[in-house]
Scaffold this active site. Structure first.
Site, PDB file in Angstrom:
ATOM      1  N   ARG A  45       0.853  -1.199   0.000  1.00 49.92           N
ATOM      2  CA  ARG A  45       0.000   0.000   0.000  1.00 49.92           C
ATOM      3  C   ARG A  45       0.886   1.244   0.000  1.00 49.92           C
ATOM      4  O   ARG A  45       0.628   2.224  -0.681  1.00 49.92           O
ATOM      5  CB  ARG A  45      -0.972   0.019   1.189  1.00 49.92           C
ATOM      6  CG  ARG A  45      -1.740   1.327   1.256  1.00 49.92           C
ATOM      7  CD  ARG A  45      -2.874   1.455   2.253  1.00 49.92           C
ATOM      8  NE  ARG A  45      -2.936   0.519   3.327  1.00 49.92           N
ATOM      9  CZ  ARG A  45      -2.201   0.594   4.444  1.00 49.92           C
ATOM     10  NH1 ARG A  45      -1.349   1.578   4.627  1.00 49.92           N
ATOM     11  NH2 ARG A  45      -2.322  -0.336   5.372  1.00 49.92           N
ATOM     12  N   TYR A  97     -17.006  18.545 -13.572  1.00 51.37           N
ATOM     13  CA  TYR A  97     -17.348  17.123 -13.721  1.00 51.37           C
ATOM     14  C   TYR A  97     -18.369  16.727 -12.634  1.00 51.37           C
ATOM     15  O   TYR A  97     -18.175  17.043 -11.451  1.00 51.37           O
ATOM     16  CB  TYR A  97     -16.074  16.281 -13.595  1.00 51.37           C
ATOM     17  CG  TYR A  97     -16.328  14.799 -13.599  1.00 51.37           C
ATOM     18  CD1 TYR A  97     -16.751  14.150 -14.756  1.00 51.37           C
ATOM     19  CD2 TYR A  97     -16.171  14.047 -12.451  1.00 51.37           C
ATOM     20  CE1 TYR A  97     -17.002  12.792 -14.761  1.00 51.37           C
ATOM     21  CE2 TYR A  97     -16.416  12.677 -12.444  1.00 51.37           C
ATOM     22  CZ  TYR A  97     -16.836  12.059 -13.604  1.00 51.37           C
ATOM     23  OH  TYR A  97     -17.088  10.723 -13.600  1.00 51.37           O
ATOM     24  N   ASP A 169      -7.880  20.009 -13.160  1.00 50.96           N
ATOM     25  CA  ASP A 169      -8.256  18.691 -13.665  1.00 50.96           C
ATOM     26  C   ASP A 169      -8.036  18.754 -15.179  1.00 50.96           C
ATOM     27  O   ASP A 169      -8.798  19.385 -15.901  1.00 50.96           O
ATOM     28  CB  ASP A 169      -9.717  18.391 -13.316  1.00 50.96           C
ATOM     29  CG  ASP A 169     -10.172  17.018 -13.803  1.00 50.96           C
ATOM     30  OD1 ASP A 169      -9.550  16.481 -14.740  1.00 50.96           O
ATOM     31  OD2 ASP A 169     -11.159  16.480 -13.257  1.00 50.96           O
ATOM     32  N   LYS A 194      -9.271   7.905 -18.792  1.00 52.03           N
ATOM     33  CA  LYS A 194      -9.603   8.495 -20.089  1.00 52.03           C
ATOM     34  C   LYS A 194      -8.376   8.435 -21.023  1.00 52.03           C
ATOM     35  O   LYS A 194      -7.971   7.363 -21.388  1.00 52.03           O
ATOM     36  CB  LYS A 194     -10.112   9.921 -19.883  1.00 52.03           C
ATOM     37  CG  LYS A 194     -11.143  10.059 -18.725  1.00 52.03           C
ATOM     38  CD  LYS A 194     -12.460   9.357 -18.951  1.00 52.03           C
ATOM     39  CE  LYS A 194     -13.301   9.219 -17.694  1.00 52.03           C
ATOM     40  NZ  LYS A 194     -13.612  10.461 -16.981  1.00 52.03           N
TER      41      LYS A 194
HETATM   42  C1  LIG Z   1     -14.062  10.811 -15.626  1.00 54.85           C
HETATM   43  C2  LIG Z   1     -13.627  12.070 -15.022  1.00 54.85           C
HETATM   44  C3  LIG Z   1     -13.300  12.155 -13.652  1.00 54.85           C
HETATM   45  C4  LIG Z   1     -13.500  10.974 -12.707  1.00 54.85           C
HETATM   46  O1  LIG Z   1     -12.613   9.950 -12.966  1.00 54.85           O
HETATM   47  P1  LIG Z   1     -12.900   8.400 -12.644  1.00 54.85           P
HETATM   48  O2  LIG Z   1     -11.669   7.743 -13.114  1.00 54.85           O
HETATM   49  O3  LIG Z   1     -14.136   8.022 -13.389  1.00 54.85           O
HETATM   50  O4  LIG Z   1     -13.105   8.297 -11.158  1.00 54.85           O
HETATM   51  C5  LIG Z   1     -12.843  13.353 -13.165  1.00 54.85           C
HETATM   52  N1  LIG Z   1     -12.704  14.430 -13.959  1.00 54.85           N
HETATM   53  C6  LIG Z   1     -13.013  14.402 -15.272  1.00 54.85           C
HETATM   54  C7  LIG Z   1     -12.849  15.634 -16.096  1.00 54.85           C
HETATM   55  C8  LIG Z   1     -13.480  13.222 -15.854  1.00 54.85           C
HETATM   56  O5  LIG Z   1     -13.805  13.201 -17.154  1.00 54.85           O
END
Ligand SMILES: *Cc1c(COP(=O)(O)O)cnc(C)c1O
Length: 396
Positions: A45, A97, A169, A194
């Site tokens: 961890r 988001y 982000d 993504k």
């Molecule tokens: C998908 C997404 C998230 C969340 O990510 P997960 O991997 O689904 O927890 C956060 N910010 C943006 C801009 C996203 O597209």
């Protein structure tokens, strides 16, 4: 050295065996020679060599000092929020988001952390929103699903002058297009699910910090709270990142072509893509990013659920699914999918109309994608008639 070359050569060759692929250290613990005497790892961890290799690669990609890998993008966002304490205030982009909105309002507000949402595409809005209690400015750029662009460099100056942190982000851009730390951000987060992963085969999140001190605080939270990325998913993510630059380059080319083609379509109303000269902050997107990304959203002249549903269920290559950034094209209808939990009036006020459709433009041949969208447009009037007939027959 180009970023792509630097990336590929930041992936270490295994010193023990010469393996060119990073080994998956599928272990929970590490045998010690004497109490506290070990080879740099004691419990998986706290640290794992596969995860550590991934974290080093991403820290270099984002030009940060430290990266920490989490089991999802939201777990990464959660770690950043845990830097705050009761009474602290966040200023966040309004088109945030949905999962981050839920975390901020339904989890952190009850601990006395308040969030002010504002349209950060206008730098003055951020400037006027900042108070002495503001400890974090939260940007997404581009945003989901309306592709809003905020000026990272200008907002970083406000953050610095106000003694608060700026977190970006950067999921939609990926480090292949934009490196917020070089523009003054303190923290970058990614849903690595993504573009970083890129193949729609894993869930992961990353936090990268400019300063090592802040990085150590995130690493402490990663271990103390425990939402770590597994060795296998760390390996899979490295595997995805190897082709990041190549993939993102083609995503941008395909998305630009699709966006320009949509501009010629009679059934389309508004098009949201930072690569179009008509985009509100096109100039800023051009200044701060190497490309405009693979996501294109648009609304229909017939601004109804029914028309959008007819369209999103009528495509063959654009598969109907949440998520984005993978090699296969995806299509979604935010009003009925990702944004369903937001009250319709608030959703519409934020530009997420009933007919808004979001495309994650993949790596298929772009002519095939445009042909697919063409045949889906041709289905709208037919399906509209079907809906109307249904309603009439239901009345009878
Ligand atoms: C998908 C997404 C998230 C969340 O990510 P997960 O991997 O689904 O927890 C956060 N910010 C943006 C801009 C996203 O597209």
């Amino acid at each position: 050295m180009s970023n792509a070359t630097q990336l590929l050569h930041s992936i270490p060759v295994d010193p023990l065996t010469g393996a060119i692929s990073v080994p998956i250290y599928q272990t929970s613990t590490f045998v010690q020679e004497a109490p506290g005497v070990n080879k740099g790892y004691d419990y998986a961890r706290s640290n794992n060599p596969t995860r550590e290799a991934l974290e080093n690669i991403i820290a270099q990609l984002e030009k940060g000092s430290t990266a920490s890998a989490f089991s999802s993008g939201l777990a990464a966002i959660d770690a950043v929020l845990k830097l705050l304490k009761t009474g602290d205030e966040i200023i966040a982009v309004d088109d945030i988001y949905g999962g981050a909105f839920r975390l901020f309002t339904q989890v952190y507000e009850k601990f006395g952390i308040t969030v002010k949402y504002t349209d950060t595409t206008n730098v003055e809005n951020v400037f006027t929103a900042v108070t002495a209690n503001t400890k974090l400015i939260w940007l997404e750029t581009p945003t989901n699903p309306t592709l809003k662009i905020s000026d990272i460099e200008a907002i970083a100056k406000i953050a610095k002058a106000s003694n608060c942190l700026l977190c970006v982000d950067s999921t939609f851009a990926s480090p292949a297009l934009q490196q917020p730390i070089t523009l003054g951000a303190d923290i970058v987060v990614h849903s690595a699910t993504k573009y970083l992963g890129g193949h729609s085969d894993l869930i992961a999140g990353i936090v990268i910090t400019k300063d090592a001190d802040l990085g150590a605080k995130i690493k402490f939270l990663q271990n103390a709270c425990g939402a770590i990325l597994s060795p296998f998913d760390s390996w899979l993510l490295i595997r995805g990142i190897e082709t990041l630059h190549l993939r993102v380059k083609q995503h941008c080319i395909n998305a630009q072509a699709v966006a320009e083609w949509l501009c010629t379509q009679p059934l389309v109303d508004k098009i949201f893509y930072p690569g179009l000269a008509t985009h509100h902050n096109h100039a800023i997107a051009k200044k701060q990013a190497k490309g405009f990304g693979g996501i294109v959203s648009f609304t229909l002249k017939e601004d109804t659920d029914a028309a959008a549903i007819a369209f999103v269920t009528g495509t063959k290559y654009f598969l109907l699914a949440e998520s984005l950034g993978g090699i296969k094209s995806l299509i979604s209808h935010p009003a009925n999918m990702t944004h369903k939990s937001i009250p319709a009036q608030i959703r519409r006020a934020n530009g997420v109309n009933d007919s808004l459709i979001r495309l994650s433009v993949g790596l298929e041949e772009v002519d095939d994608l445009i042909a697919d969208l063409t045949q889906a447009f041709n289905k709208i009037p037919i399906l509209k008639k079907v809906y109307q007939t249904k309603e009439i027959s239901q009345l009878a």
